[in-house]
Design an enzyme around this catalytic site. Structure first.
Site, PDB file in Angstrom:
ATOM      1  N   TYR A 119     -54.661   9.689  60.287  1.00 51.30           N
ATOM      2  CA  TYR A 119     -54.446   8.295  60.717  1.00 51.30           C
ATOM      3  C   TYR A 119     -53.426   7.896  59.604  1.00 51.30           C
ATOM      4  CZ  TYR A 119     -56.896   3.811  61.485  1.00 51.30           C
ATOM      5  OH  TYR A 119     -57.017   2.690  62.170  1.00 51.30           O
ATOM      6  N   ARG A 133     -61.178  -5.605  63.855  1.00 51.58           N
ATOM      7  CA  ARG A 133     -61.732  -6.298  62.920  1.00 51.58           C
ATOM      8  C   ARG A 133     -60.809  -7.488  62.459  1.00 51.58           C
ATOM      9  NH1 ARG A 133     -61.323  -1.325  61.240  1.00 51.58           N
ATOM     10  NH2 ARG A 133     -59.677  -1.680  59.590  1.00 51.58           N
ATOM     11  N   GLU A 193     -48.374  11.903  68.349  1.00 53.52           N
ATOM     12  CA  GLU A 193     -48.214  12.330  67.107  1.00 53.52           C
ATOM     13  C   GLU A 193     -47.616  13.581  66.874  1.00 53.52           C
ATOM     14  OE1 GLU A 193     -52.444  12.972  65.533  1.00 53.52           O
ATOM     15  OE2 GLU A 193     -53.234  11.131  66.753  1.00 53.52           O
ATOM     16  N   TYR A 236     -68.566   5.611  67.491  1.00 52.76           N
ATOM     17  CA  TYR A 236     -67.610   6.067  66.251  1.00 52.76           C
ATOM     18  C   TYR A 236     -68.420   5.575  65.040  1.00 52.76           C
ATOM     19  CZ  TYR A 236     -65.299   1.788  64.834  1.00 52.76           C
ATOM     20  OH  TYR A 236     -64.895   0.652  64.071  1.00 52.76           O
ATOM     21  N   LYS A 245     -62.744  11.771  71.812  1.00 50.83           N
ATOM     22  CA  LYS A 245     -61.390  12.604  71.456  1.00 50.83           C
ATOM     23  C   LYS A 245     -61.342  14.045  71.912  1.00 50.83           C
ATOM     24  CE  LYS A 245     -59.486   9.333  68.642  1.00 50.83           C
ATOM     25  NZ  LYS A 245     -58.034   9.061  68.502  1.00 50.83           N
ATOM     26  N   THR A 249     -56.779  17.988  73.619  1.00 47.79           N
ATOM     27  CA  THR A 249     -55.471  17.447  72.937  1.00 47.79           C
ATOM     28  C   THR A 249     -54.243  18.299  73.079  1.00 47.79           C
ATOM     29  OG1 THR A 249     -56.889  17.083  70.954  1.00 47.79           O
ATOM     30  CG2 THR A 249     -54.688  17.593  70.498  1.00 47.79           C
ATOM     31  N   THR A 338     -51.560   8.794  64.878  1.00 49.84           N
ATOM     32  CA  THR A 338     -50.819   8.020  65.918  1.00 49.84           C
ATOM     33  C   THR A 338     -49.599   7.534  64.967  1.00 49.84           C
ATOM     34  OG1 THR A 338     -52.742   7.381  67.064  1.00 49.84           O
ATOM     35  CG2 THR A 338     -50.346   6.152  67.541  1.00 49.84           C
TER      36      THR A 338
HETATM   37 CA    CA Z   1     -55.373  10.497  66.582  1.00 56.36          CA
END
Ligand code: CA
Length: 403
Positions: A119, A133, A193, A236, A245, A249, A338
């Site tokens: 991340y 948030r 990514e 999460y 997720k 992938t 990302t």
């Molecule tokens: Ca990711």
């Protein structure tokens, strides 16, 4: 055009030479291929034909033996391949061992061992923080500038580019809903990514230092971390991403060796916080890579995320991933997180591009907040190479099909 005559300036010219695994029509025989222009060289057959000692690493159904062989072998094999595809005296022997890309089937190029996803983009982390948030004092969590945040993903669902992605079903519950419901995700998203492929393993109890990154990591590829935002949002807290997720992938069929990306190395952004010694890269060689990524939905360009803006480098991620003594295995894959740049059209997810659905994208075939069945998402990229020539990265594409 014959493969030896690849046009000057081709992003897949002899300065690049990414590795994949292919088979021919009607055959189940898989073997290592090296891309040159719009052709694939049967690398093992070339090694045999030229009496090279590297046939044992290349005439194989996966890249794993080459990955495990280590940096000296990686450099030697690359030097040999460069000669095979450029020295005129090899032409007669090597040219018949090329196949047009359009004639071959490309497979997942290595056996994925463990899969970790990070991340590492500050822009992405801040965008996500602001979306989810909005009342928080800081859009970054307190740990973000001190360690590269990551989670362990599901290696068994890593698929090669071109594989359809089935829309996942799961639980979702908006804060205003009384109870969760079950069904196909209605907020299916992408994450653009870069994936790093580990070659040389490490022992349990022995952390890998920043300076040893290139001894362990063979190369990189584009990676799409498909994400079901509605499933993710409900599941999460407090343990992180899980079924939102793990359904798929996608990675490119081509792994670009780090040795092809020497000219694209850049310093990461200036650090705003003092780092603990195992992450402090002040005196290390530049750990960033200047990769220019493009994201297209149904062939329409929607974003151009710049990898050079990533706050945490792949070397720091590797050091952090092993600092507790966790070992590496050949075929370990870790995603950068990302990639999002500072500009609106540099964001690497629809979540950010549409600001959680508030600002739909205008595509030629209609508006888009999240992905619809039939949508095709394609990531592509290039990096600055020698003498101004681009180094092309293999694309990663996938079509969403109804679940
Ligand atoms: Ca990711």
């Amino acid at each position: 055009m014959p493969p030896f005559d690849v046009p000057e300036g081709d992003p897949f010219g002899p300065h690049n030479l990414p590795y994949g695994v292919f088979s021919l029509p009607g055959s189940s025989h898989r073997t290592v291929g090296v891309r040159l222009g719009d052709h694939v060289l049967d690398a093992g057959a070339a090694a045999h034909a030229l009496g090279s000692p590297y046939a044992s690493l290349l005439a194989r159904p996966s890249l794993n033996p080459l990955l495990a062989a280590g940096r000296t072998a990686w450099s030697d094999v690359r030097r040999a391949l460069t000669a095979w595809v450029t020295v005129p005296s090899h032409r007669e022997t090597v040219e018949p061992l090329f196949h047009p890309l359009s004639d071959v089937t490309l497979h997942l190029p290595f056996e994925v061992a463990d899969y970790v996803d990070f991340y590492a983009s500050e822009n992405h982390a801040r965008n996500v923080g602001q979306i989810f948030r909005p009342d928080a004092e800081d859009s970054l969590t307190p740990n973000w500038k001190h360690l590269p945040i990551g989670y362990h993903g599901r290696s068994g669902t890593v698929v090669v580019s071109g594989t359809d992605v089935v829309r996942p079903s799961g639980q979702r519950k908006a804060p205003t809903d009384a109870a969760p419901v079950f069904g196909p995700s209605v907020r299916l998203d992408i994450e653009a990514e870069v994936g790093f492929v580990v070659g040389v393993p490490s022992r349990m109890g022995e952390p890998v230092a920043l300076a040893d990154f290139r001894e362990h990591v063979f190369g990189l590829c584009l990676l799409n971390d498909w994400s079901a935002r509605d499933i993710q949002a409900w599941e999460y807290v407090p343990l992180g991403p899980f079924l939102g997720k793990s359904f798929a992938t996608s990675v490119s069929a081509w792994i670009t060796p780090l040795d092809a990306l020497e000219e694209s190395r850049v310093a990461p952004p200036a650090r705003t916080h003092e780092l603990l010694p195992y992450l402090d890269d002040t005196d290390e060689e530049p750990g960033g890579y200047d990769l220019r990524i493009s994201v297209a939905v149904n062939g329409h360009l929607v974003s151009e995320p710049p990898f050079a803006t990533m706050y945490w480098t792949a070397a720091q991620q590797l050091a952090h991933m092993t600092v507790n003594g966790a070992s590496l295995r050949t075929g370990d894959l870790y995603g950068s997180g990302t990639v999002s740049g500072p500009a609106d059209r540099e964001r690497g997810s629809l979540l950010e591009l549409t600001w959680n659905g508030r600002d739909p994208l205008e595509l030629p075939d209609g508006k888009r907040t999240f992905l619809e069945d039939g949508d095709v998402v394609t990531l592509s990229a290039w990096a600055p190479g020698p003498d101004g020539v681009r180094v092309g990265l293999g694309e990663v594409t996938g079509r969403v099909v109804g679940g």
